[in-house]
Write a protein that holds these residues in place. Sequence first.
Motif, short mmCIF file in Angstrom:
data_model
loop_
_atom_site.label_atom_id
_atom_site.label_comp_id
_atom_site.label_asym_id
_atom_site.label_seq_id
_atom_site.Cartn_x
_atom_site.Cartn_y
_atom_site.Cartn_z
N ARG A 50 9.90 -21.94 -14.44
CA ARG A 50 10.63 -22.86 -15.33
C ARG A 50 10.00 -24.25 -15.40
O ARG A 50 10.33 -25.05 -16.26
N GLY A 97 14.54 -17.53 -16.14
CA GLY A 97 14.54 -18.40 -17.32
C GLY A 97 13.29 -19.27 -17.38
O GLY A 97 12.84 -19.79 -16.37
N SER A 129 11.06 -22.32 -19.85
CA SER A 129 11.37 -23.58 -20.51
C SER A 129 11.95 -23.34 -21.90
O SER A 129 11.64 -22.34 -22.56
N ASN A 130 12.78 -24.27 -22.37
CA ASN A 130 13.35 -24.13 -23.71
C ASN A 130 12.37 -24.53 -24.79
O ASN A 130 12.72 -24.61 -25.97
N SER A 131 11.11 -24.79 -24.41
CA SER A 131 10.09 -25.08 -25.40
C SER A 131 9.52 -23.81 -26.02
O SER A 131 8.73 -23.86 -26.97
N ARG A 142 8.51 -20.70 -28.12
CA ARG A 142 8.61 -20.34 -29.53
C ARG A 142 8.31 -18.86 -29.77
O ARG A 142 8.85 -18.26 -30.68
N GLN A 183 19.37 -17.49 -22.81
CA GLN A 183 20.36 -18.54 -23.04
C GLN A 183 19.73 -19.91 -23.23
O GLN A 183 20.32 -20.79 -23.86
N VAL A 184 18.52 -20.10 -22.71
CA VAL A 184 17.88 -21.42 -22.84
C VAL A 184 16.86 -21.45 -23.98
O VAL A 184 16.35 -22.50 -24.32
N HIS A 185 16.58 -20.29 -24.59
CA HIS A 185 15.52 -20.23 -25.60
C HIS A 185 16.07 -20.43 -27.00
O HIS A 185 15.94 -19.58 -27.88
N THR A 186 16.71 -21.55 -27.20
CA THR A 186 17.35 -21.81 -28.48
C THR A 186 16.36 -22.15 -29.58
O THR A 186 16.74 -22.25 -30.74
N SER A 187 15.06 -22.32 -29.24
CA SER A 187 14.05 -22.61 -30.26
C SER A 187 13.12 -21.43 -30.50
O SER A 187 12.13 -21.58 -31.22
#
Length: 851
Positions: free
Chosen positions: A639, A658, A660-662, A664, A682-686
């Motif tokens: 992470r 999980g 990083s939410n970076s 793509r 849950q953290v991969h909103t992008s």
Amino acid sequence: MAAETFVFNIAAKLLGELVSPAFQEACLVWGVESDLRRLENTLSNVKAVLLDAEDQQVHNQELTVWLRQLKEVFYDAQDVLDDFECEALRKQVVEMQGSTARKVCRFFSSSNPLVFRTKMAHKVKEIRARLGEVAADRAKFHLSPRSNDRHVVRGREMSYSFVQASDVIGRDQDKDKIVEHLMDPSDGQSISVVPVVGIGGLGKTALAKLVFNDERVIEHFELKCWVCVSDEFVLKQLLVKIIKSITSVNCSYLDEEQLQMLLRNNLDGKKFLLILDDVWNEDRGKWIELRNLLMGGANGSKILVTTRSPTIASMMGTMSPYNLEGLLHQECLSLFIKWAFNEGKERQHTNLVEIGDAIVKKCKGVPLAVKSLGSLLYSKLDERDWLFVRDNEMWKLNRKEGDILLVLQLSYNQMPSYLKQCFTFLSLFPKDYEFNTLDLISYWMANGLLQSPNENQELEDIGNQYIDELYSRCFLEDYIDLGYLREFKIHDLAHELALSLAQSECLIINGQIQNISKKVWHLSYTDNTWQNENVLKCLQKSKGLRTILSTVEGVGPSTKSFVDSCLSKFRYLRFLNLSDLSFEVLPSSIGTMKHLRLLDLRHNCRIQKLPNSICKLQNLQTLNLCGCEKLEELPKDIRYLIRLRTFLLTTKQKSLLGCSNSLRILGLYNCGNLESLVETMQVHTSLRVLRIDNCGGLISLLPTLKFLTTLEALMIENCEKLDLTEMEDNQDDFPTSLRALRFIGLPQLVAIPNWIKCSVKSLQILVIQSCPNLTALPEWLVNLESLRRLTILNCPKLSALSKEKFCLPALRSFRIAECPELIRRCQPEIGEDWHKIANASEIYLDHKRIK
């Protein structure tokens, strides 16, 4: 040809970093604000004249030398600024961990802050002094400031098929004559070779494709295969290519004897057509060796050879070469107008057509030259732009008949500076290399070549724009749109241009190389070069290397000394390819490569564990672990890779930690133990692209999809337990911007999931293949207003399209195969469902083109 053509781009990127708010804040923290301010001023003054210098260097060798000196300073300055950024990222990771900060700080321990500050202050002063010394010389060149780079202005709709007959003008007669030769049974040869010879850019390959896809040829030959030969005529490589063309299976792991036997088995008694495109080999012995292996086919088998060399055509042919001539002037003018104007718009600009007529005459009948200049002038209505091309000094240079490299150079010169740098990077790859957008954009991104004035624009979108622009200039070919990525090749003449432009800093090396310049920044290799100790010795002085790349699958560094050299000598690497390693342990010193943006570890079949130190690479944007079949688990601190954008993975884990939410792009391949993705997603909103392939333990995906609101492409293949239709109560939570969807090899799929309706306005490509229990298509399918490609393959229980009116306004390509009842209903004119698909411009039934 001038080599230093994108110094402006490097300067612009440096200046952008120096004036960014984040960097200004770092300057205050580290006490180097004054020196960096003076560096910024000097850089700004130099940048103002760089575009003029790049244009004038063709007449002044001193300018080229000056630009090269500047480039060296700029690259070193980039490394210094990157050191500051690495330190800022390290602090960011520590601060975001809250109560665990002490533990994290120990993990990311670095040198004493005071030592770092002193060292960096010294580096900044050194760079400022060097730049000031080189910059002072600009006065003697009398350069004029130019503030604006050329901008990309494109509006043409892209075309993605291999070759459209409507795009090839003036070759119908040539095609018919060659087809006659191929179908002639009276030549008395057990296997005949038809050579097509002509200068570069005449369209030999396009003509061969027209022949290859001609209905008469398809019906005449039992087997067809296509191989692009290019520079290397290595028997084993050719056998692999031929077999792959026949079977679609990569057999590079077999030895030569096994390949020969496999080829004989595939050709035995069959009348085949083999296209050998772009042949350069003049060694008759090599050709006879290959020809003898092809003798197992039935009488009437043919080989069609395309080449620029009359000598090669005579050596290989069993008949007189077919000499391809240039197009007639009127045909060239029609082609030019097709590329320079939107349909019918030329009638509104007769003055431009008149100038275009004069330009076409200078192209001497070469289609590639015509298309290149037509595309260069597309959307330009200012007469001065057209006169610039017509009256360009390029036409006055002494050049060989039909040599169009100078025409491509003119198109290259009109590129924006940032696009030039991306184009020359392609020189690292061999001729005929099959690119895909996901890989190439990651490569460009790793070296900081993607930039846009719009800070909110995604890097992947910028990369796709660059690729579209290169294609529109006729530098790329064989474009195929697969929805989530596109595949293509660089035209062989464009590849030659890239090689000539990038020779000062890009290099393809082999075992015979004796010397490597310390000014080379990017290296690639195509064989087992790294086992050669001489090569490693030559590399010792190239401490500024940015890229080490392997371009051939199955060829990787087999010596530990190479990996150790990479990690100890090349500390500023941005891109490191360590695919196909033959040992089990990756050194923990990988964690010291803090500048690394891309790490490719694919197909390392023996690696079981990665060192946790890999998680210190905060700058890492792409991590490829695809094909690492023995990898037990990911490092626990994964992470901490807070800039990771592309993650491709094979692992034995049941669940994923999980990231990083970076992120793509996420690809999961052969993860047989994987059961769920819920916690991971849950953290991969992008996340924009998700591919899941051969994950046999995966049962459900729907809870995951609710978090992926920005998802644009979803590919699920060969997941036999996966159920996609459960838990559909609240469909508002699912992705609403899907553009491409592929369901392949899903036996649990009995109906198309209703949650796809959420993307009814955005979905453009839908592929359904090998879903044996799928029985019906949903009624809402008719509402997919943006759908332009629908493919249904091997779904035998699917018996109809829709009960409702079926008229998809955007549909261009419709393919059905191995669906017996559906095929029957879609037969032209007589099938019950024909009227529902008749508006598509391209229709294939059982792989045969109907329209």
